[in-house]
Design a protein around this motif. Structure first.
Motif, PDB file in Angstrom:
ATOM      1  N   ILE A 287      36.196  55.971  71.164  1.00  0.00           N
ATOM      2  CA  ILE A 287      37.527  56.572  71.058  1.00  0.00           C
ATOM      3  C   ILE A 287      38.012  56.603  69.606  1.00  0.00           C
ATOM      4  N   PRO A 288      38.024  55.456  68.871  1.00  0.00           N
ATOM      5  CA  PRO A 288      38.402  55.555  67.454  1.00  0.00           C
ATOM      6  C   PRO A 288      37.411  56.393  66.642  1.00  0.00           C
ATOM      7  N   THR A 289      36.140  56.359  67.030  1.00  0.00           N
ATOM      8  CA  THR A 289      35.133  57.171  66.343  1.00  0.00           C
ATOM      9  C   THR A 289      35.477  58.650  66.446  1.00  0.00           C
ATOM     10  N   MET A 290      35.897  59.063  67.631  1.00  0.00           N
ATOM     11  CA  MET A 290      36.248  60.465  67.860  1.00  0.00           C
ATOM     12  C   MET A 290      37.445  60.884  67.008  1.00  0.00           C
ATOM     13  N   LEU A 291      38.466  60.037  66.966  1.00  0.00           N
ATOM     14  CA  LEU A 291      39.652  60.363  66.173  1.00  0.00           C
ATOM     15  C   LEU A 291      39.317  60.374  64.687  1.00  0.00           C
ATOM     16  N   ALA A 292      38.506  59.405  64.251  1.00  0.00           N
ATOM     17  CA  ALA A 292      38.115  59.353  62.837  1.00  0.00           C
ATOM     18  C   ALA A 292      37.329  60.606  62.454  1.00  0.00           C
TER      19      ALA A 292
ATOM     20  N   ARG B 190      38.205  63.425  59.566  1.00  0.00           N
ATOM     21  CA  ARG B 190      37.274  63.861  58.515  1.00  0.00           C
ATOM     22  C   ARG B 190      37.109  65.375  58.512  1.00  0.00           C
ATOM     23  N   GLU B 191      37.024  65.965  59.714  1.00  0.00           N
ATOM     24  CA  GLU B 191      36.853  67.419  59.805  1.00  0.00           C
ATOM     25  C   GLU B 191      38.029  68.167  59.194  1.00  0.00           C
ATOM     26  N   ARG B 192      39.175  67.506  59.165  1.00  0.00           N
ATOM     27  CA  ARG B 192      40.377  68.151  58.621  1.00  0.00           C
ATOM     28  C   ARG B 192      40.685  67.675  57.204  1.00  0.00           C
ATOM     29  N   GLY B 193      39.716  67.014  56.574  1.00  0.00           N
ATOM     30  CA  GLY B 193      39.888  66.564  55.193  1.00  0.00           C
ATOM     31  C   GLY B 193      40.751  65.338  55.039  1.00  0.00           C
ATOM     32  N   MET B 194      41.064  64.663  56.161  1.00  0.00           N
ATOM     33  CA  MET B 194      41.933  63.480  56.109  1.00  0.00           C
ATOM     34  C   MET B 194      41.057  62.227  55.988  1.00  0.00           C
ATOM     35  N   ILE B 195      40.279  62.173  54.896  1.00  0.00           N
ATOM     36  CA  ILE B 195      39.271  61.126  54.713  1.00  0.00           C
ATOM     37  C   ILE B 195      39.900  59.739  54.640  1.00  0.00           C
ATOM     38  N   GLU B 196      41.003  59.635  53.925  1.00  0.00           N
ATOM     39  CA  GLU B 196      41.656  58.335  53.762  1.00  0.00           C
ATOM     40  C   GLU B 196      42.112  57.773  55.111  1.00  0.00           C
ATOM     41  N   LYS B 197      42.657  58.648  55.963  1.00  0.00           N
ATOM     42  CA  LYS B 197      43.086  58.212  57.297  1.00  0.00           C
ATOM     43  C   LYS B 197      41.896  57.755  58.138  1.00  0.00           C
ATOM     44  N   ALA B 198      40.790  58.485  58.031  1.00  0.00           N
ATOM     45  CA  ALA B 198      39.589  58.141  58.796  1.00  0.00           C
ATOM     46  C   ALA B 198      39.085  56.760  58.400  1.00  0.00           C
ATOM     47  N   GLU B 199      38.994  56.512  57.086  1.00  0.00           N
ATOM     48  CA  GLU B 199      38.500  55.227  56.599  1.00  0.00           C
ATOM     49  C   GLU B 199      39.446  54.090  56.974  1.00  0.00           C
TER      50      GLU B 199
ATOM     51  N   ILE C 277      39.733  47.350  64.724  1.00  0.00           N
ATOM     52  CA  ILE C 277      38.421  47.889  65.071  1.00  0.00           C
ATOM     53  C   ILE C 277      37.327  46.899  64.726  1.00  0.00           C
ATOM     54  N   LYS C 278      37.374  46.308  63.538  1.00  0.00           N
ATOM     55  CA  LYS C 278      36.311  45.424  63.085  1.00  0.00           C
ATOM     56  C   LYS C 278      36.224  44.148  63.908  1.00  0.00           C
ATOM     57  N   ASP C 279      37.362  43.703  64.449  1.00  0.00           N
ATOM     58  CA  ASP C 279      37.372  42.442  65.187  1.00  0.00           C
ATOM     59  C   ASP C 279      37.038  42.601  66.667  1.00  0.00           C
TER      60      ASP C 279
ATOM     61  N   SER D 161      28.177  64.780  64.080  1.00  0.00           N
ATOM     62  CA  SER D 161      28.993  63.967  63.166  1.00  0.00           C
ATOM     63  C   SER D 161      29.617  62.772  63.897  1.00  0.00           C
ATOM     64  N   ASP D 162      29.974  62.972  65.184  1.00  0.00           N
ATOM     65  CA  ASP D 162      30.529  61.867  65.976  1.00  0.00           C
ATOM     66  C   ASP D 162      29.484  60.780  66.185  1.00  0.00           C
ATOM     67  N   LEU D 163      28.260  61.203  66.496  1.00  0.00           N
ATOM     68  CA  LEU D 163      27.180  60.241  66.736  1.00  0.00           C
ATOM     69  C   LEU D 163      26.883  59.439  65.467  1.00  0.00           C
ATOM     70  N   LYS D 164      26.826  60.124  64.337  1.00  0.00           N
ATOM     71  CA  LYS D 164      26.533  59.444  63.074  1.00  0.00           C
ATOM     72  C   LYS D 164      27.673  58.504  62.693  1.00  0.00           C
ATOM     73  N   CYS D 165      28.880  58.931  62.986  1.00  0.00           N
ATOM     74  CA  CYS D 165      30.046  58.086  62.722  1.00  0.00           C
ATOM     75  C   CYS D 165      30.028  56.853  63.636  1.00  0.00           C
ATOM     76  N   LEU D 166      29.603  57.051  64.882  1.00  0.00           N
ATOM     77  CA  LEU D 166      29.505  55.941  65.824  1.00  0.00           C
ATOM     78  C   LEU D 166      28.477  54.921  65.342  1.00  0.00           C
ATOM     79  N   ILE D 167      27.332  55.399  64.850  1.00  0.00           N
ATOM     80  CA  ILE D 167      26.303  54.496  64.319  1.00  0.00           C
ATOM     81  C   ILE D 167      26.878  53.674  63.162  1.00  0.00           C
ATOM     82  N   LYS D 168      27.573  54.351  62.260  1.00  0.00           N
ATOM     83  CA  LYS D 168      28.157  53.667  61.105  1.00  0.00           C
ATOM     84  C   LYS D 168      29.192  52.622  61.538  1.00  0.00           C
ATOM     85  N   ASN D 169      30.030  52.994  62.497  1.00  0.00           N
ATOM     86  CA  ASN D 169      31.081  52.069  62.942  1.00  0.00           C
ATOM     87  C   ASN D 169      30.491  50.839  63.614  1.00  0.00           C
TER      88      ASN D 169
END
Length: 548
Positions: free
Chosen positions: A344-349, A353-362, A370-372, A393-401
């Protein structure tokens, strides 16, 4: 067969029925006793046995009703036991319908092989169309038994047993799953030639086939032919498939009509699944208001204690470019005590990113929340169910997360699934990520084997660094690390400080420091803070020797 049933019975324990000899019980009719036993989920055969021991006759029609009730209430094992008992105790002369019912139950409880054996034991004069159709339905459930299904259908043709739509429907279902239009239309012609009237199952099968093929012209023509005919009812899954076909052919107006019809046809027990599909398809049609309307229905009729609904509505809102609506619903999900689902957070992130909102995604992915939190469910079954709906991109983001939250095993499962299912083109960074995860989860030997299987044109800087990093974890691997470093030198990959730092990380390399620094200078690679720390550390280890 009785041995197999006993094995199943030990795995499906039923409460003992208790004493049946009380005056009240003795005065009950058999039907009342059976109803009571069914209500208690108790064994039925002891009830039948005691009834006979009390000098009463057992009506065969009552036994058949019992078998049907048990089967309809998903108690197939008990139904089969009663069917076996009816035959063993010679309650009546068995008719084809009895054999057909037992054949169906055997296949359902103990498998197709045993069902085939039972079919061979049925007297040939009792093998009517109901028996053959039951066997045919068993074969038609899998394309692996296509040849057997076709042979059975041909046998029915030779015996003149194709007078009802059921066998045609079984074959159409199988051919539709294979998208074999020619065979389906051939069966339709044969039905017409034999004066066999199509029923609802026929119509739904054909419409699903045309929908899968995106032939909306044939789909509409066939629907017009049967629409309004008495006894023909469309299924909600059929109209849903038709809506998908319209969306694929960019006919959103007709798609919306079919989605509205789907809402009218869906039954209450299927609401959850239907709402998920409807939100997704309304999203694909660009109808934000409809997505939110179905989401409100979902919350009213299903509730909010489920991750599936949140995943679907957030994905659908992102589809209609309502990032802020998706964000608001995410905040509601985050406030609930549901099991954590990193998708779910992966999808929103990914949406950010797709909309150029990189800072919000990170910020979202790196948040303490999320980390805890860890994802408790195994990833692979979820991917099988949901993964094909995710963007690469969602799958790759999920792997990273997953990797960033130290869930290496789950991250590797996603990476492996992505590669094996070929859901997207893989790039060098994907191979590098999987190499890193393989070493972390399965060990260096498995990582080396995986490296050998990576296509040569994908072994770029990132892949070699991942391998070199694996070697740098132990001084025992210095030889392999140096060989990899040499290979990187030959390929022109020594353009960043990281590979040099990894070699410097090995203990006992004080004599190489000058050489490494010299090579960095020749390659115009500026040392970073890690390089400086390693050099100072090695300098101290040299007991004051000049490293300049």
């Amino acid at each position: 067969m009785m041995r197999i049933l006993l094995q199943h019975a030990t795995r499906h324990r039923v409460r003992s029925f208790g004493t049946l000899s009380s005056p009240t019980t003795a005065s009950q009719t058999l039907q009342h006793r059976i109803t009571d036993a069914l209500h208690r989920n108790a064994q039925i055969i002891p009830v039948l046995e005691q009834w006979r021991q009390q000098g009463n006759q057992v009506n065969p029609s009552h036994v058949r009703v019992i078998i049907k009730k048990l089967r309809d209430s998903d108690q197939s094992l008990q139904a089969l036991q009663v069917s076996e008992w009816m035959s063993k105790e010679k309650i009546c002369n068995l008719i084809p319908e009895d054999f057909a019912a037992r054949l169906h139950l055997i296949e359902n409880v103990v498998g197709l092989e045993e069902a085939e054996k039972f079919f061979e034991s049925i007297p040939k004069n009792a093998r009517d169309d109901s028996v053959y159709t039951t066997l045919l339905n068993s074969y038609a459930r899998s394309d692996k038994t296509l040849c057997k299904a076709e042979a059975t259908f041909q046998k029915m043709r030779e015996l003149g047993l194709l007078s009802r739509p059921s066998p045609y429907n079984a074959m159409m279902s199988l051919y539709s799953a294979l998208k074999d239009r020619e065979k389906v239309e051939e069966l339709l012609r044969e039905m017409k030639d034999n004066d066999v009237e199509a029923d609802s199952i026929t119509v739904n099968n054909v419409l699903k086939l045309y929908s899968a093929l995106c032939d909306v012209t044939a789909m509409e023509k066939f629907l017009n032919k049967w629409e309004g005919i008495h006894g023909i009812k469309l299924e909600w899954l059929t109209t849903l498939d038709m809506a998908k076909a319209y969306l694929r052919t960019r006919s959103s107006g007709n798609a919306i009509k079919m989605l509205r019809l789907t809402e009218e046809l869906v039954d209450r027990k299927s609401l959850k699944s239907a709402y998920d599909h409807l939100m997704k398809l309304y999203g694909e049609a660009g109808k934000r208001e409809e997505v939110l309307r179905i989401w409100n229905l979902y919350k009213t009729n299903i509730g909010q204690r489920d991750n599936n609904g949140y995943r679907t509505v957030i994905r659908s809102l992102l589809k209609v470019d309502d990032i802020f609506g998706a964000e608001e619903i995410y905040k509601v999900w985050e406030s609930l005590s549901l099991e954590f689902d990193i998708r779910i957070p992966t999808m929103l992130a990914s949406g950010y990113r797709e909309r150029g909102m990189i800072e919000k995604a990170e910020k979202l992915i790196n948040s303490k929340t999320i980390k805890d939190r860890k994802m408790n469910k195994p990833v692979t079954p979820l991917l099988e169910q949901w993964g094909d709906q995710m963007k690469p991109s969602d799958l790759k983001c999920l792997i990273k997360n997953l990797r960033d939250s130290n869930q290496f095993s789950k991250a590797l499962q996603v990476s492996e699934w992505m590669g094996e299912k070929r859901v997207c083109n893989l790039y060098s960074e994907d191979y590098a990520a999987r190499l890193y995860l393989t070493e972390n989860v399965l060990g260096l030997e498995k990582a080396e084997k995986y490296f050998e299987n990576i296509p040569e044109n994908m072994k770029d800087y990132s892949v070699y660094v991942a391998l070199l990093s694996s070697y740098a974890k132990s001084d025992k691997n210095l030889g392999k690390a140096m060989a990899t470093f040499k290979k990187m030198r030959e390929l022109g990959f020594l353009l960043k400080p990281l590979p040099f730092n990894l070699i410097l990380s090995f203990n006992g390399q004080e004599n190489m420091v000058k050489e490494i620094l010299h090579e960095m200078e020749e390659n115009n690679v500026d040392p970073d803070s890690i390089t400086v720390n390693y050099v100072l550390k090695r300098h101290n280890g040299c007991n004051g020797k000049d490293l300049r």
